[in-house]
Each structure stands twice: as C-alpha cells, then as structure tokens.
Write an enzyme that holds these catalytic residues in place. Structure first.
Site, PDB file in Angstrom:
ATOM      1  N   SER A   1       0.790  -1.237   0.000  1.00 40.12           N
ATOM      2  CA  SER A   1       0.000   0.000   0.000  1.00 40.12           C
ATOM      3  C   SER A   1       0.820   1.284   0.000  1.00 40.12           C
ATOM      4  CB  SER A   1      -0.949   0.021   1.194  1.00 40.12           C
ATOM      5  OG  SER A   1      -2.018  -0.835   0.923  1.00 40.12           O
TER       6      SER A   1
ATOM      7  N   LYS B   1       0.137   3.335  -2.860  1.00 42.03           N
ATOM      8  CA  LYS B   1      -1.015   4.256  -2.898  1.00 42.03           C
ATOM      9  C   LYS B   1      -0.559   5.715  -2.894  1.00 42.03           C
ATOM     10  CE  LYS B   1      -4.419   1.145  -0.848  1.00 42.03           C
ATOM     11  NZ  LYS B   1      -4.232   0.012   0.014  1.00 42.03           N
TER      12      LYS B   1
ATOM     13  N   TYR C   1      -3.501  -1.657 -10.218  1.00 41.30           N
ATOM     14  CA  TYR C   1      -3.425  -1.502  -8.760  1.00 41.30           C
ATOM     15  C   TYR C   1      -2.593  -2.636  -8.141  1.00 41.30           C
ATOM     16  CZ  TYR C   1      -4.805  -1.980  -3.896  1.00 41.30           C
ATOM     17  OH  TYR C   1      -4.768  -2.157  -2.531  1.00 41.30           O
TER      18      TYR C   1
ATOM     19  N   TYR D   1      -4.468   3.858   8.157  1.00 37.23           N
ATOM     20  CA  TYR D   1      -5.823   3.293   8.211  1.00 37.23           C
ATOM     21  C   TYR D   1      -6.571   3.718   9.472  1.00 37.23           C
ATOM     22  CZ  TYR D   1      -3.534   0.645   4.603  1.00 37.23           C
ATOM     23  OH  TYR D   1      -2.816   0.306   3.499  1.00 37.23           O
TER      24      TYR D   1
ATOM     25  N   VAL E   1       1.163  -3.785   3.684  1.00 38.64           N
ATOM     26  CA  VAL E   1       1.136  -5.109   4.315  1.00 38.64           C
ATOM     27  C   VAL E   1       2.370  -5.957   3.977  1.00 38.64           C
ATOM     28  CG1 VAL E   1      -1.377  -5.252   4.629  1.00 38.64           C
ATOM     29  CG2 VAL E   1      -0.338  -6.160   2.526  1.00 38.64           C
TER      30      VAL E   1
HETATM   31  N1  GLN Z   1      -2.184  -5.370  -2.072  1.00 31.44           N
HETATM   32  C1  GLN Z   1      -2.764  -5.196  -0.776  1.00 31.44           C
HETATM   33  C2  GLN Z   1      -4.288  -5.284  -0.857  1.00 31.44           C
HETATM   34  O1  GLN Z   1      -4.868  -4.741  -1.723  1.00 31.44           O
HETATM   35  C3  GLN Z   1      -2.331  -3.877  -0.205  1.00 31.44           C
HETATM   36  C4  GLN Z   1      -2.932  -3.643   1.167  1.00 31.44           C
HETATM   37  C5  GLN Z   1      -2.003  -2.944   2.125  1.00 31.44           C
HETATM   38  O2  GLN Z   1      -0.792  -2.907   1.969  1.00 31.44           O
HETATM   39  N2  GLN Z   1      -2.583  -2.467   3.197  1.00 31.44           N
HETATM   40  O3  GLN Z   1      -4.907  -5.890  -0.031  1.00 31.44           O
END
Ligand code: GLN
Length: 307
Positions: free
Chosen positions: A66, A69, A190, A242, A260
């Site tokens: 993420s 993002k 994505y 988050y 993650v």
């Molecule tokens: N690729 C992961 C997902 O879409 C990314 C989530 C994350 O890093 N929080 O679930």
C-alpha cells in the site's frame, strides 16, 4: 544532528523494539507473502541533503504494497489535477479496514485505502495497462534515484488469483461511474503497483524527496510539484495508517504510510525521510515493530512535527 548520533539513537530504537519481534502476523491472505522471513528487519533514514543512516538489512527487496497508494495519488494529482481527483475520491479518514467496501458512499473515503487507490489508479494516464505501469516504474526510479525498481511477479500472481475483495471494489466503483475505464485493467494496475519491489534505502530516499518539498536531494530538479506534495502529506497524516491514523499521529507525529509487505515510510518535512521494514503486522495491517521503531525515533531524534 550528526550521523553518528543518529546511528546510535536508531540502534537504540531497534533494540528497544526487539521484544516485539514475534508479535503480529504475516499478511497470509496474499499466499506468497506467507513465505517472507518474518524476523527480517531494517531501518533507513535519509536526510534531505542525501546523507543516509541504516540498520539491519538494507538490501532486501520487499513488495511495497500500500505504499504504492502514495505514488498512485501523486501521479493522479499530476496527471488530472486536484479538482478531478477529489471529484472521484474523498479526503476523510475511515474507521473501516483498508480493504473494506463500506467506506464507499458516492465515492471512496480517501485515496489511501484500497477503494481510493483503485480510483486514483484509474486516473493515471496511459493508453493501456502496460504503458501506465511503465510510467509508475519510471516515476519510482526518479524518486528513489535507483534503476533497480523491480516487479515481484510471484507476489503479483499470488494476489491476482486471490483478490476477490479488490475485484469486487473495482467492479462496484465502475458500476457507480467512479471508474470510467475497464475495471479489470484498473485492478491489474493496482495489484501490479502493490507488487513493486524496493528496499528500505530506496523507500527512504522517496520519503526524503517528499520531505524536500518534491525536489531531488541535490536540489536541482523538481520531481513532484510542491502543491501535490502538500496534499499528499496531509492525506498521509490523516489516513496513512488506516483506522489507527489518529492514534499513530498522536504517538509518532509525522505523515506516514504503511503497506502489508511490512514497510512504513515516514516524512519529516524539511528534515528527512525514514523507512522501516518488519513484516509482522497488527490487526490494522501496520508493521508492529516498525511502529515502535518510528515512535522511539520520533522521540529520541525530536522528529514530531507538532511539538
Ligand atoms: N495489495 C494489498 C491489498 O490490496 C495492499 C494492502 C495494504 O498494503 N494495506 O490488499
């Protein structure tokens, strides 16, 4: 602060976090991520003048997940402008999990949860997925000052096969008119972006460019528009961790983003960027040990932007 002193305080933060090394769990919902070494760790601080201090494993490449993002948001803002971006995605934190479909009302709550990043991916320019992805890779090469930006294909395939939730989000966003292109292609971009592999030095360098207002660390080039940096850092502070973003901001006190894969980047404007890596996660999907190291370093190196 001189580099030796930073190194001493960094090692202190690392040893003060050692008791947490078996706390939390790997992101096994992406099967390939269950295979990473859970006890691996690294910390890297890059000052806005380019000076660098590291601890632990600074070479291992892990999937940025993420943290992509942040790049999706930067590119969407640069490609189509703030007005269009925020007509498609909100600017507010949410109490729901990063991959929840619930924080989508007429649009996703913010660009740093899955639904928001799938939206910003749909705004990245390019005539097909390959072209868009290559633009993301090129941007990351410039921002990290490294040619070694890799694509972790096994992780990509592993997530592509299992990502029913993100597929649902993409199709739902398409059904309500937020995504204008083919939902499958946007989902693909994505997930590819999540599977980009970098090490802590490269991620800390990117964080330092953000800390430097978007300028390269030699001061010569504008790599990200200053207004885009301002908006990105504000959203990272508000939503980057988050549903823990508020608590984390009280404790650590600078804009951050987790993934993650186990990394967290933190930006201390005008001073430095930091990246931690430790793959065991708490229930929000944030690295347990990474949070502790950043909290310790924030205090010992006086990095909290509010006090
Ligand atoms: N690729 C992961 C997902 O879409 C990314 C989530 C994350 O890093 N929080 O679930």
């Amino acid at each position: 602060m001189d580099l030796k002193k930073i190194k001493v305080l960094m090692e202190e933060a690392v040893s003060n976090s050692e008791y947490l090394k078996n706390e939390g769990s790997l992101a096994t919902y992406i099967p390939e991520l269950a295979k990473v070494r859970a006890d691996n760790y690294g910390v890297c601080l890059v000052k806005t003048n380019g000076d660098i201090v590291t601890s632990g494993d600074s070479e291992i490449k892990f999937s940025i997940q993420s943290i992509s993002k942040v790049i999706d948001l930067i590119m969407a803002l640069e490609d189509v402008g703030e007005e269009k971006v925020f007509s498609k995605v909100g600017t507010e934190p949410t109490e729901y999990k990063f991959n929840s479909i619930r924080p989508i009302k007429e649009k996703a709550a913010n660009p740093l949860i899955n639904a928001g990043a799938i939206t910003t991916c749909s705004l990245i320019k390019g005539s097909n997925v390959d072209e868009k992805f290559n633009r993301v890779i090129d941007k990351l090469k410039k921002l990290s000052d490294s040619d070694d930006v890799v694509f972790l294909e096994e992780i990509y395939h592993s997530e592509m096969k299992t990502t029913d939730i993100n597929r649902s989000i993409a199709y739902y966003l398409k059904s309500i008119g937020i995504i204008e292109d083919d939902a499958e292609g946007i989902l693909d971009l994505y997930i590819r972006n999540c599977a980009i592999g970098l090490n802590i030095k490269e991620l800390a360098h990117i964080a330092a460019v953000l800390a430097n207002g978007g300028k390269s660390l030699d001061g010569k080039d504008v790599l990200i528009d200053k207004e885009v940096v301002k908006t990105t850092l504000a959203l990272m502070a508000a939503c980057g961790m988050y549903e823990e973003s508020g608590k984390y901001l009280i404790d650590v006190g600078f804009p951050s983003k987790s993934g993650v894969g186990g990394a967290i980047i933190g930006i201390i404007p005008g001073k430095c960027g930091i990246c931690t890596y430790s793959p065991r996660l708490d229930s929000s999907g944030n690295s347990v040990r990474g949070k502790k190291i950043l909290s310790e370093m924030s205090k010992s190196l006086d990095l909290n932007i509010f006090i």
